[in-house]
Design an enzyme around this catalytic site. Sequence first.
Site, PDB file in Angstrom:
ATOM      1  N   GLU A  57      44.949  53.529 -35.688  1.00  0.00           N
ATOM      2  CA  GLU A  57      44.806  53.298 -37.216  1.00  0.00           C
ATOM      3  C   GLU A  57      45.189  54.477 -38.048  1.00  0.00           C
ATOM      4  OE1 GLU A  57      40.954  51.879 -36.603  1.00  0.00           O
ATOM      5  OE2 GLU A  57      41.595  50.023 -35.620  1.00  0.00           O
TER       6      GLU A  57
ATOM      7  N   LYS B 281      34.456  53.604 -36.063  1.00  0.00           N
ATOM      8  CA  LYS B 281      35.258  53.668 -37.288  1.00  0.00           C
ATOM      9  C   LYS B 281      34.552  53.584 -38.480  1.00  0.00           C
ATOM     10  CE  LYS B 281      37.867  50.663 -34.348  1.00  0.00           C
ATOM     11  NZ  LYS B 281      39.300  49.737 -34.113  1.00  0.00           N
TER      12      LYS B 281
ATOM     13  N   SER C  82      39.939  46.376 -26.961  1.00  0.00           N
ATOM     14  CA  SER C  82      39.138  44.974 -26.800  1.00  0.00           C
ATOM     15  C   SER C  82      38.171  45.069 -25.373  1.00  0.00           C
ATOM     16  CB  SER C  82      39.933  43.791 -26.565  1.00  0.00           C
ATOM     17  OG  SER C  82      40.359  43.527 -27.885  1.00  0.00           O
TER      18      SER C  82
ATOM     19  N   GLY D  63      41.044  45.495 -30.988  1.00  0.00           N
ATOM     20  CA  GLY D  63      40.455  44.550 -31.993  1.00  0.00           C
ATOM     21  C   GLY D  63      40.906  43.001 -31.770  1.00  0.00           C
TER      22      GLY D  63
ATOM     23  N   ASN E 220      33.843  54.426 -30.676  1.00  0.00           N
ATOM     24  CA  ASN E 220      34.487  54.688 -31.930  1.00  0.00           C
ATOM     25  C   ASN E 220      33.957  53.552 -32.938  1.00  0.00           C
ATOM     26  OD1 ASN E 220      36.336  55.123 -34.118  1.00  0.00           O
ATOM     27  ND2 ASN E 220      37.921  54.101 -32.901  1.00  0.00           N
TER      28      ASN E 220
ATOM     29  N   HIS F 233      44.348  58.081 -33.111  1.00  0.00           N
ATOM     30  CA  HIS F 233      44.178  56.753 -33.215  1.00  0.00           C
ATOM     31  C   HIS F 233      45.243  55.880 -33.815  1.00  0.00           C
ATOM     32  CE1 HIS F 233      42.028  52.862 -33.511  1.00  0.00           C
ATOM     33  NE2 HIS F 233      41.201  53.490 -32.518  1.00  0.00           N
TER      34      HIS F 233
ATOM     35  N   GLU G  73      45.557  53.362 -25.353  1.00  0.00           N
ATOM     36  CA  GLU G  73      44.989  52.535 -26.208  1.00  0.00           C
ATOM     37  C   GLU G  73      46.352  51.531 -26.418  1.00  0.00           C
ATOM     38  OE1 GLU G  73      40.971  52.649 -27.941  1.00  0.00           O
ATOM     39  OE2 GLU G  73      42.329  53.872 -29.348  1.00  0.00           O
TER      40      GLU G  73
HETATM   41  C1  PEP Z   1      39.431  51.409 -30.960  1.00  0.00           C
HETATM   42  O1  PEP Z   1      39.605  51.387 -31.939  1.00  0.00           O
HETATM   43  O2  PEP Z   1      39.889  52.459 -30.562  1.00  0.00           O
HETATM   44  C2  PEP Z   1      39.033  50.215 -30.134  1.00  0.00           C
HETATM   45  C3  PEP Z   1      39.438  50.328 -28.771  1.00  0.00           C
HETATM   46  O3  PEP Z   1      38.728  48.717 -30.928  1.00  0.00           O
HETATM   47  P1  PEP Z   1      38.129  47.696 -29.888  1.00  0.00           P
HETATM   48  O4  PEP Z   1      37.411  47.905 -28.756  1.00  0.00           O
HETATM   49  O5  PEP Z   1      37.316  46.957 -31.199  1.00  0.00           O
HETATM   50  O6  PEP Z   1      39.516  46.945 -29.537  1.00  0.00           O
END
Ligand code: PEP
Length: 260
Positions: free
Chosen positions: A99, A14, A216, A173, A12, A97, A167
């Site tokens: 976000e 973003k 992460s 993040g 992803n 997601h 997630e």
């Molecule tokens: C995500 O945005 O779906 C995600 C998993 O981000 P990160 O790996 O940076 O935590």
Amino acid sequence: MQNQFKPLLIANWKMNPSKEDALELIARLNTLSYNDVKLIICPPATLIDPIASVINENILLGAQDCSIHGDNYGAFTGELSAYMLKSIGASYVILGHSERRLYHKETNEIVKIKASNAHAVGLNTIICVGEPIEAKQNKYTLDYIKEQIINSIPDSANPNNTIIAYEPIWAIGSGKIPEFLEISDVHQYVSELINKNFSNMSVSFENKFKVVYGGSVKSENASKILALDSVKGLLIGGASLVIDQISKIIISANESNKFK
Ligand code: PEP
């Protein structure tokens, strides 16, 4: 004998990067050895078309969202239909997601309509679920996720067109991940719940919904997470934009032979 399969890796990106940097990253990714690992890159929609013409056969493309409007075209300023995304080379779309749920007020009901639109034009969906920190602290993670699954997955979903991404919001993040046992338990729960409620085809071993973990993921923890039985792949944010990180994660996935 059970079939072995390689974990799915979903990148992803973003709202990153520039077109120039994206093409440079793809050029590097094209040279890696995949050994059946499927890498689904979800760049910003503006980059799907230029990337589609340069990726090799190991890499697939996905979008990060699609319109709630089911029409292929129409008077919906600023929107991109599922059909348009498919027509420029996407075969997947990430929906729900955290976000988008947070910054764009997307509810489970909105995610469900978008997913149904995506399925209608033959786009596969990656539907994200995951709990906020309060749910974890107050021990209602499973109830929270159950509500998301029951309300955001459309009847059109089946194990061939839908991947579930677990997630935890607090892990995205942040550099923090759940205990491995917690990841296992939640994946097991999600898998049982979704296969019981949404598998309209006979749920054979190889025909079950796949649940991937995101939050992460780094090269340092990828192989341990992938070793968990119920984890069928990874959704990777920040680390998917760093060639050294994503290369090592692909190697970990390469080395991980899992049973379906
Ligand atoms: C995500 O945005 O779906 C995600 C998993 O981000 P990160 O790996 O940076 O935590």
